[in-house]
Every structure is written in C-alpha cells, then in structure tokens.
Enzyme design. Sequence first.
Site, mmCIF file in Angstrom:
data_model
loop_
_atom_site.group_PDB
_atom_site.id
_atom_site.type_symbol
_atom_site.label_atom_id
_atom_site.label_comp_id
_atom_site.label_asym_id
_atom_site.label_seq_id
_atom_site.Cartn_x
_atom_site.Cartn_y
_atom_site.Cartn_z
ATOM 1 N N ASP A 62 38.816 58.447 48.375
ATOM 2 C CA ASP A 62 38.779 57.295 49.097
ATOM 3 C C ASP A 62 39.068 55.992 48.029
ATOM 4 O O ASP A 62 38.974 54.878 48.890
ATOM 5 C CB ASP A 62 37.458 57.197 49.722
ATOM 6 C CG ASP A 62 37.498 58.239 50.960
ATOM 7 O OD1 ASP A 62 38.049 57.913 51.814
ATOM 8 O OD2 ASP A 62 36.575 59.155 50.986
ATOM 9 N N GLU A 67 38.427 47.503 48.627
ATOM 10 C CA GLU A 67 37.651 46.534 49.090
ATOM 11 C C GLU A 67 36.214 47.018 49.472
ATOM 12 O O GLU A 67 35.548 46.022 49.014
ATOM 13 C CB GLU A 67 38.078 46.065 50.613
ATOM 14 C CG GLU A 67 37.393 45.023 51.114
ATOM 15 C CD GLU A 67 37.581 44.861 52.650
ATOM 16 O OE1 GLU A 67 37.881 43.660 52.931
ATOM 17 O OE2 GLU A 67 37.791 45.748 53.398
ATOM 18 N N ASP A 68 35.798 48.117 49.651
ATOM 19 C CA ASP A 68 34.343 48.717 49.473
ATOM 20 C C ASP A 68 33.770 48.678 48.560
ATOM 21 O O ASP A 68 32.396 48.704 48.550
ATOM 22 C CB ASP A 68 34.603 49.916 50.095
ATOM 23 C CG ASP A 68 34.997 50.247 51.710
ATOM 24 O OD1 ASP A 68 34.910 49.250 52.444
ATOM 25 O OD2 ASP A 68 35.668 51.299 52.013
ATOM 26 N N ARG A 87 31.442 57.976 47.239
ATOM 27 C CA ARG A 87 32.108 56.875 46.679
ATOM 28 C C ARG A 87 31.604 55.871 45.571
ATOM 29 O O ARG A 87 32.323 54.945 45.234
ATOM 30 C CB ARG A 87 32.520 55.962 47.987
ATOM 31 C CG ARG A 87 33.172 56.695 49.165
ATOM 32 C CD ARG A 87 33.816 55.831 50.148
ATOM 33 N NE ARG A 87 34.879 54.899 49.544
ATOM 34 C CZ ARG A 87 35.454 53.854 49.926
ATOM 35 N NH1 ARG A 87 35.148 53.661 51.275
ATOM 36 N NH2 ARG A 87 36.270 53.342 49.290
ATOM 37 N N ARG A 133 27.582 52.152 56.971
ATOM 38 C CA ARG A 133 27.454 52.557 55.716
ATOM 39 C C ARG A 133 26.482 51.194 54.873
ATOM 40 O O ARG A 133 26.258 51.404 53.744
ATOM 41 C CB ARG A 133 28.685 52.860 54.799
ATOM 42 C CG ARG A 133 29.569 54.130 55.383
ATOM 43 C CD ARG A 133 30.254 54.459 54.978
ATOM 44 N NE ARG A 133 30.788 55.650 55.178
ATOM 45 C CZ ARG A 133 32.360 56.243 55.077
ATOM 46 N NH1 ARG A 133 32.765 55.531 53.911
ATOM 47 N NH2 ARG A 133 32.526 57.431 55.537
ATOM 48 N N HIS A 163 33.249 50.109 59.503
ATOM 49 C CA HIS A 163 33.005 48.857 58.928
ATOM 50 C C HIS A 163 33.176 47.855 59.781
ATOM 51 O O HIS A 163 33.973 47.944 60.937
ATOM 52 C CB HIS A 163 33.645 48.776 57.691
ATOM 53 C CG HIS A 163 33.779 49.734 56.565
ATOM 54 N ND1 HIS A 163 34.792 50.407 55.914
ATOM 55 C CD2 HIS A 163 32.436 50.275 55.897
ATOM 56 C CE1 HIS A 163 34.264 51.047 54.932
ATOM 57 N NE2 HIS A 163 32.850 50.990 55.020
ATOM 58 N N CYS A 249 41.067 46.669 53.692
ATOM 59 C CA CYS A 249 40.437 47.540 52.677
ATOM 60 C C CYS A 249 41.278 48.309 51.651
ATOM 61 O O CYS A 249 40.594 48.567 50.671
ATOM 62 C CB CYS A 249 39.660 48.732 53.421
ATOM 63 S SG CYS A 249 40.755 49.995 54.394
#
Length: 259
Positions: A62, A67-68, A87, A133, A163, A249
């Site tokens: 991923d 962005e995450d 992640r 998350r 999200h 993202c």
Amino acid sequence: MTIPRALVRRPSPRLPEGLVTHIDRSPVDLDLAVRQWEGYAAALQDAGWTTVEVEPAEDCPDSVFVEDTVVVYGSVAVLANPGAPERRPEVAGTAEVLEEHGYTLVEIEAPGTLDGGDVLKHGGTVWVGVGGRTDVEGASQLRAHLEPLGADVRTVPQTRVLHLKSAVTALPDGTVVGHEPLVQDPSVWGERFLAVPEESGAHVVLLGGDRVLMAADAPRSARRFRERGLEVVEVDISEFEKLEGCVTCLSVRLRSLPG
C-alpha cells in the site's frame, strides 16, 4: 516565490496485494496502475507542482498511498502511526524526505493510531475522522501537536469508508463535498456541505487557485464543479480505486516549505 512540492511514491510491485476493508477485492493490473500513477504525477507537474519521490517501499503493497504516512501543517510534519500494522514500515521513507526538506518531525506514538487519510485540513481547521484506522488517542495526539500552531482540531465520526477523505474533501472556497450515502454525519459541516452524485466526486486535490484534480469517473460531479467556476483536471486512477484509494492519498502537498 516558493515552488509548491508534492510527495509521491511509486507503486510497489506487490500493489495487487494491498489491503481492502470496505469493498470486495478485484484484480489489480499492475502495469496499468504504474501508467496511471505516472499520469497522476504528470498532472501535478503540469499544474506547477514539483514532485518529490519518496524512496519506493517494494515490500509494502500500500506504500503508493503516501498521504497516510504523515500530516503536514506549516513547518511541522506529524508522522503517522497507521492503524494497519502492515503499513507502519512505510513511514520511515516519508520521514527521511521531510527531514531533508527542513520539516520539524513529531510522531503519533502507540497505542494511538492515525492515518493521514483521516485528516482533512482547510484554512485553520483540521477535521480528524475517528472510528476506523484512526483512534481517539491518535486524534488527541494530533491535536496536541497542532493546536500550539493555531489549528482548530475537531474529531468527526467515521466508519462507513476507509478514511475521512474517502468520504469528504474541501473545495478551494471551503465547501465540503461528499457523496451523501457514505458521509457519516453531514450536519458536522452545516451549510458548507455540498452533496455530489458520485462517490469519487467527493475526492478533490487542490492545485492552487480555482484548479482541482479529481478522478475521471465522476463526470456529473466534475460538471457541477465547473459550473461553480472551477478548473477541473481529471485523471484515471481506476486500479487504485480497487484498493479504496483516491486522488488525495496518492500525494502529500507541501504548500509552504520551512524557512
């Protein structure tokens, strides 16, 4: 004049193994995904943004969803502690690049979790989606990092999609757009909320001025935005949508650099 920069990260060869939570898994065409990513990066560049590539993380399926890994506010970069343990190794590469660019690095620490995709910023307001998350502790730590910088940090319930920014984003004038069936509580935004007819119509990247970037599979939403006077840039990201990804993202926009 400062040239705006955007962090991006090339897709991992393991992209088709990426996590899915709220949708059924579909086969991902890796070659097509790479071409789409290149088109996305080119669209940013054509709009005047310099793309800065984070080192690829080939073992992290991923990792293209850069962005995450971080929330940037002014000269501070809040490193995420992703809610999916798989992640968490992605964060180090982002941290390295932002440190090189002079950002002050702080962290969301366990047991708190936070994904950058759960954070919507506009003006001095920061909304944090909690319930997926990102948890209450992660949101609380983000507030502690950002409120001294003048941010108004507000939590928003979020469980219907991956999200918060899978449900809503903001137009240049601060109008919050969302596909209503996926928005947990539209009343959070009151009169500034604008419903759009397609799910991916809720996802826009602000490119500066009245220009926005969005996915190509939301033509009715794009038409509404153009009717509001916006210049719309459309890109095909179908392979990333199969992994609950959207245009937001795939990059981290660095609107104002330290110094």
